[in-house]
Write a protein that holds these residues in place. Sequence first.
Motif, PDB file in Angstrom:
ATOM      1  N   UNK A  49      11.551  40.946  30.701  1.00  0.00           N
ATOM      2  CA  UNK A  49      11.637  41.525  32.027  1.00  0.00           C
ATOM      3  C   UNK A  49      11.812  42.932  32.063  1.00  0.00           C
ATOM      4  N   UNK A  50      12.876  43.383  31.249  1.00  0.00           N
ATOM      5  CA  UNK A  50      13.206  44.708  31.078  1.00  0.00           C
ATOM      6  C   UNK A  50      11.888  45.578  30.740  1.00  0.00           C
ATOM      7  N   UNK A  51      11.194  45.468  29.876  1.00  0.00           N
ATOM      8  CA  UNK A  51      10.242  46.322  29.368  1.00  0.00           C
ATOM      9  C   UNK A  51       8.942  46.069  30.351  1.00  0.00           C
ATOM     10  N   UNK A  52       8.764  44.805  31.018  1.00  0.00           N
ATOM     11  CA  UNK A  52       7.825  44.713  31.943  1.00  0.00           C
ATOM     12  C   UNK A  52       8.112  45.561  33.174  1.00  0.00           C
ATOM     13  N   UNK A  53       9.360  45.478  33.522  1.00  0.00           N
ATOM     14  CA  UNK A  53       9.905  46.465  34.898  1.00  0.00           C
ATOM     15  C   UNK A  53       9.358  47.775  34.678  1.00  0.00           C
ATOM     16  N   UNK A  54       9.565  48.409  33.548  1.00  0.00           N
ATOM     17  CA  UNK A  54       9.642  49.526  33.328  1.00  0.00           C
ATOM     18  C   UNK A  54       8.067  49.955  33.285  1.00  0.00           C
ATOM     19  N   UNK A  55       7.382  49.160  32.405  1.00  0.00           N
ATOM     20  CA  UNK A  55       5.964  49.202  32.085  1.00  0.00           C
ATOM     21  C   UNK A  55       5.211  49.466  33.336  1.00  0.00           C
ATOM     22  N   UNK A  56       5.336  48.640  34.118  1.00  0.00           N
ATOM     23  CA  UNK A  56       4.653  48.405  35.576  1.00  0.00           C
ATOM     24  C   UNK A  56       4.744  49.542  36.407  1.00  0.00           C
ATOM     25  N   UNK A  57       5.702  50.470  36.268  1.00  0.00           N
ATOM     26  CA  UNK A  57       5.751  51.814  37.033  1.00  0.00           C
ATOM     27  C   UNK A  57       5.821  52.939  36.150  1.00  0.00           C
ATOM     28  N   UNK A  58       5.604  52.865  34.695  1.00  0.00           N
ATOM     29  CA  UNK A  58       5.538  53.840  33.827  1.00  0.00           C
ATOM     30  C   UNK A  58       6.661  54.712  33.775  1.00  0.00           C
ATOM     31  N   UNK A  59       7.982  54.226  33.995  1.00  0.00           N
ATOM     32  CA  UNK A  59       9.226  54.808  34.052  1.00  0.00           C
ATOM     33  C   UNK A  59       9.927  54.835  32.647  1.00  0.00           C
ATOM     34  N   UNK A  60       8.951  55.407  31.698  1.00  0.00           N
ATOM     35  CA  UNK A  60       9.903  55.632  30.436  1.00  0.00           C
ATOM     36  C   UNK A  60       9.461  56.967  29.690  1.00  0.00           C
ATOM     37  N   UNK A  61       9.204  58.055  30.587  1.00  0.00           N
ATOM     38  CA  UNK A  61       9.046  59.314  30.163  1.00  0.00           C
ATOM     39  C   UNK A  61      10.078  60.055  29.208  1.00  0.00           C
ATOM     40  N   UNK A  62       9.586  60.630  28.284  1.00  0.00           N
ATOM     41  CA  UNK A  62      10.618  61.337  27.363  1.00  0.00           C
ATOM     42  C   UNK A  62      11.251  60.408  26.301  1.00  0.00           C
ATOM     43  N   UNK A  63      12.063  61.139  25.418  1.00  0.00           N
ATOM     44  CA  UNK A  63      12.446  60.456  24.145  1.00  0.00           C
ATOM     45  C   UNK A  63      13.494  59.444  24.525  1.00  0.00           C
ATOM     46  N   UNK A  64      14.317  59.521  25.469  1.00  0.00           N
ATOM     47  CA  UNK A  64      15.287  58.584  25.915  1.00  0.00           C
ATOM     48  C   UNK A  64      14.534  57.523  26.468  1.00  0.00           C
ATOM     49  N   UNK A  65      13.618  57.647  27.247  1.00  0.00           N
ATOM     50  CA  UNK A  65      12.940  56.574  27.983  1.00  0.00           C
ATOM     51  C   UNK A  65      12.089  55.863  26.916  1.00  0.00           C
ATOM     52  N   UNK A  66      11.483  56.665  25.977  1.00  0.00           N
ATOM     53  CA  UNK A  66      10.930  55.890  24.786  1.00  0.00           C
ATOM     54  C   UNK A  66      11.578  54.912  23.816  1.00  0.00           C
ATOM     55  N   UNK A  67      12.912  55.660  23.728  1.00  0.00           N
ATOM     56  CA  UNK A  67      13.851  54.696  22.794  1.00  0.00           C
ATOM     57  C   UNK A  67      14.397  53.374  23.537  1.00  0.00           C
ATOM     58  N   UNK A  68      14.247  53.447  25.054  1.00  0.00           N
ATOM     59  CA  UNK A  68      14.961  52.111  25.574  1.00  0.00           C
ATOM     60  C   UNK A  68      13.615  51.207  25.747  1.00  0.00           C
ATOM     61  N   UNK A  69      12.265  51.818  25.723  1.00  0.00           N
ATOM     62  CA  UNK A  69      11.099  51.017  25.827  1.00  0.00           C
ATOM     63  C   UNK A  69      10.889  50.224  24.472  1.00  0.00           C
ATOM     64  N   UNK A  70      11.274  51.080  23.289  1.00  0.00           N
ATOM     65  CA  UNK A  70      11.036  50.820  22.120  1.00  0.00           C
ATOM     66  C   UNK A  70      12.042  49.424  21.651  1.00  0.00           C
TER      67      UNK A  70
END
Length: 322
Positions: A49-70
Amino acid sequence: MPVTVTRTTITTTTTSSSGLGSPTIVGSPRALTQPLGLLRLLQLVSTCVAFSLVASVGAWTGSMGNWSMFTWCFCFSVTLIILIVELCGLQARFPLSWRNFPITFACYAALFCLSASIIYPTTYVQFLSHGRSRDHAIAATFFSCIACVAYATEVAWTRARPGEITGYMATVPGLLKVLETFVACIIFAFISDTYLYQHQPALEWCVAVYAICFILAAIAILLNLGECTNVLPIPFPSFLSGLALLSVLLYATALVLWPLYQFDEKYGGQPRRSRDVSCSRSHAYYVCGWDRRLAVAILTAINLLAYVADLVHSARLVFVKV
């Protein structure tokens, strides 16, 4: 690598649901109805659910967002693999020690999700404008916290109990090895910009300390996961004790040198955050230089404490059978 972790007498060894007192059911869907199976389902759902919510709106720009998505994708994927292995009863065919792998991953996953639950909202979410993206990001942070608690609960459930013969990674020293390597990885992330240390040999020594201790701790973990502890030219307990002692000594020097050369004006440091131009504004997805220096100093102290605890707890192991 079976390990006796307490001073109590070992009487019998039974196969239980990782310290929960109920029989482990493998190769059957009934494995999901056990407490540990239900907990892993919660981990799977919350990270998904966490990565689906973020992916659905593209809210992971930048290194910190990429770290969280990873983090969320990685934890979801490995948890799914663990569930499949247990459902199909494939533990004996798994390339790594099943006695050590699940708890090692659970400990890493708890730390990963904890870091994402802190980093994502503080370096990303607060800079989002009110709207759908921000709402999704806040919800993702909430589910990341749930995942962190779920993984930490698994560690608490499956760690070594008095009188058990278990894998080394389920003992306190084994779990501390996970913490030590994880903290070192966070340190490496903060010092990824070489300008933070290249101007002083003392700071370069600190970076070498972080790298050496990380490699040694990682070797100890990999030897246990691969059940290859007998390849060492010395007994594995001696290797662990020497590793912990050496790391304590090395980190003690880093704890002194890093703050001294980063924050003392006599040695070219910056004692005040206000003097760092990069910290004059609030930037999304970015941690300024002074904050990075401070974070590394704090993490160095945390890892030193972890190595001291590792050394103390390693001495309490009655014996280790390789």
